[in-house]
Design a protein around this motif. Sequence first.
Motif, PDB file in Angstrom:
ATOM      1  N   GLY A   1      32.849  86.171  74.981  1.00 59.23           N
ATOM      2  CA  GLY A   1      32.443  86.782  73.730  1.00 59.23           C
ATOM      3  C   GLY A   1      32.783  88.253  73.661  1.00 59.23           C
ATOM      4  O   GLY A   1      32.856  88.944  74.680  1.00 59.23           O
TER       5      GLY A   1
ATOM      6  N   ILE B   1      35.320  84.574  71.330  1.00 58.24           N
ATOM      7  CA  ILE B   1      34.241  84.449  70.344  1.00 58.24           C
ATOM      8  C   ILE B   1      33.843  85.859  69.921  1.00 58.24           C
ATOM      9  O   ILE B   1      33.529  86.687  70.777  1.00 58.24           O
ATOM     10  CB  ILE B   1      33.027  83.715  70.954  1.00 58.24           C
ATOM     11  CG1 ILE B   1      33.427  82.336  71.451  1.00 58.24           C
ATOM     12  CG2 ILE B   1      31.885  83.646  69.954  1.00 58.24           C
ATOM     13  CD1 ILE B   1      32.379  81.697  72.373  1.00 58.24           C
TER      14      ILE B   1
ATOM     15  N   ALA C   1      31.483  88.499  67.416  1.00 56.37           N
ATOM     16  CA  ALA C   1      30.321  88.695  66.546  1.00 56.37           C
ATOM     17  C   ALA C   1      29.997  90.178  66.506  1.00 56.37           C
ATOM     18  O   ALA C   1      30.408  90.946  67.384  1.00 56.37           O
ATOM     19  CB  ALA C   1      29.124  87.901  67.042  1.00 56.37           C
TER      20      ALA C   1
ATOM     21  N   GLU D   1      23.821  87.021  66.965  1.00 55.81           N
ATOM     22  CA  GLU D   1      24.887  86.127  66.495  1.00 55.81           C
ATOM     23  C   GLU D   1      25.786  85.689  67.648  1.00 55.81           C
ATOM     24  O   GLU D   1      26.152  84.517  67.771  1.00 55.81           O
ATOM     25  CB  GLU D   1      25.714  86.832  65.415  1.00 55.81           C
ATOM     26  CG  GLU D   1      26.861  86.001  64.878  1.00 55.81           C
ATOM     27  CD  GLU D   1      27.782  86.773  63.938  1.00 55.81           C
ATOM     28  OE1 GLU D   1      28.695  86.133  63.390  1.00 55.81           O
ATOM     29  OE2 GLU D   1      27.603  88.002  63.762  1.00 55.81           O
TER      30      GLU D   1
ATOM     31  N   LYS E   1      26.303  81.839  69.224  1.00 60.21           N
ATOM     32  CA  LYS E   1      27.606  81.184  69.351  1.00 60.21           C
ATOM     33  C   LYS E   1      27.854  80.712  70.785  1.00 60.21           C
ATOM     34  O   LYS E   1      28.370  79.619  71.014  1.00 60.21           O
ATOM     35  CB  LYS E   1      28.722  82.123  68.897  1.00 60.21           C
ATOM     36  CG  LYS E   1      28.754  82.357  67.403  1.00 60.21           C
ATOM     37  CD  LYS E   1      29.880  83.314  67.029  1.00 60.21           C
ATOM     38  CE  LYS E   1      30.000  83.493  65.526  1.00 60.21           C
ATOM     39  NZ  LYS E   1      31.135  84.377  65.159  1.00 60.21           N
TER      40      LYS E   1
ATOM     41  N   ALA F   1      25.716  77.695  71.543  1.00 60.81           N
ATOM     42  CA  ALA F   1      26.285  76.499  70.917  1.00 60.81           C
ATOM     43  C   ALA F   1      27.366  75.890  71.808  1.00 60.81           C
ATOM     44  O   ALA F   1      27.454  74.658  71.938  1.00 60.81           O
ATOM     45  CB  ALA F   1      26.847  76.831  69.537  1.00 60.81           C
TER      46      ALA F   1
END
Length: 184
Positions: free
Chosen positions: A131, A164, A166, A171, A175, A178
């Motif tokens: 991320g 990923i 954000a 947020e 993600k 998930a």
Amino acid sequence: MKSIVVYCGSNPGVNPAYREAARKLGEQFAEKEIRLIYGGGNIGLMGAIADTVLSNGGEVTGVIPNFLAALEVAHNTLTELHFVETMHERKFKMVQLAKAVIALPGGYGTFDELFEILTWRQLKLYEGPIGLLNINGFYDLLLQQLDRMVDDGFLKAENRELLIVAETAEELLAKIEAVWEQEV
């Protein structure tokens, strides 16, 4: 307890939004019982996130090369602190301990770590989600460059999607969670 590596600056940056975002991410880690794995320093954004996780009852593991510890930047009140010889050993040890990686703003070291783990993910040497916390648009130009790499045929679109992105800790963690849920 899940664990996430955080790559970030050993400097705080000039915009207080960076330090505040590091603190918010640290609060989220403690609340969600996610162990922070990071470079083991007590300065900059690294120190801010580690201190926040610890002060909120969370667990923190640092991995620091001996030469940096000798410069008195090692955070000595962590849950766990590993000493290694080289920067490469540090990066390898950190991702061995983690289920995901997040990059916050930083300098050359942060970019080095981010691109190495993206390369490992592309080559299937690392399987966790990666991320990018794009605080205050810090990574906007980098994201444009990645898109250009796809457009010009140097990066496959599916590999571009490995990152990923954000703008808030909540947020980004949603993600990542998930992705973890898909693994179960």
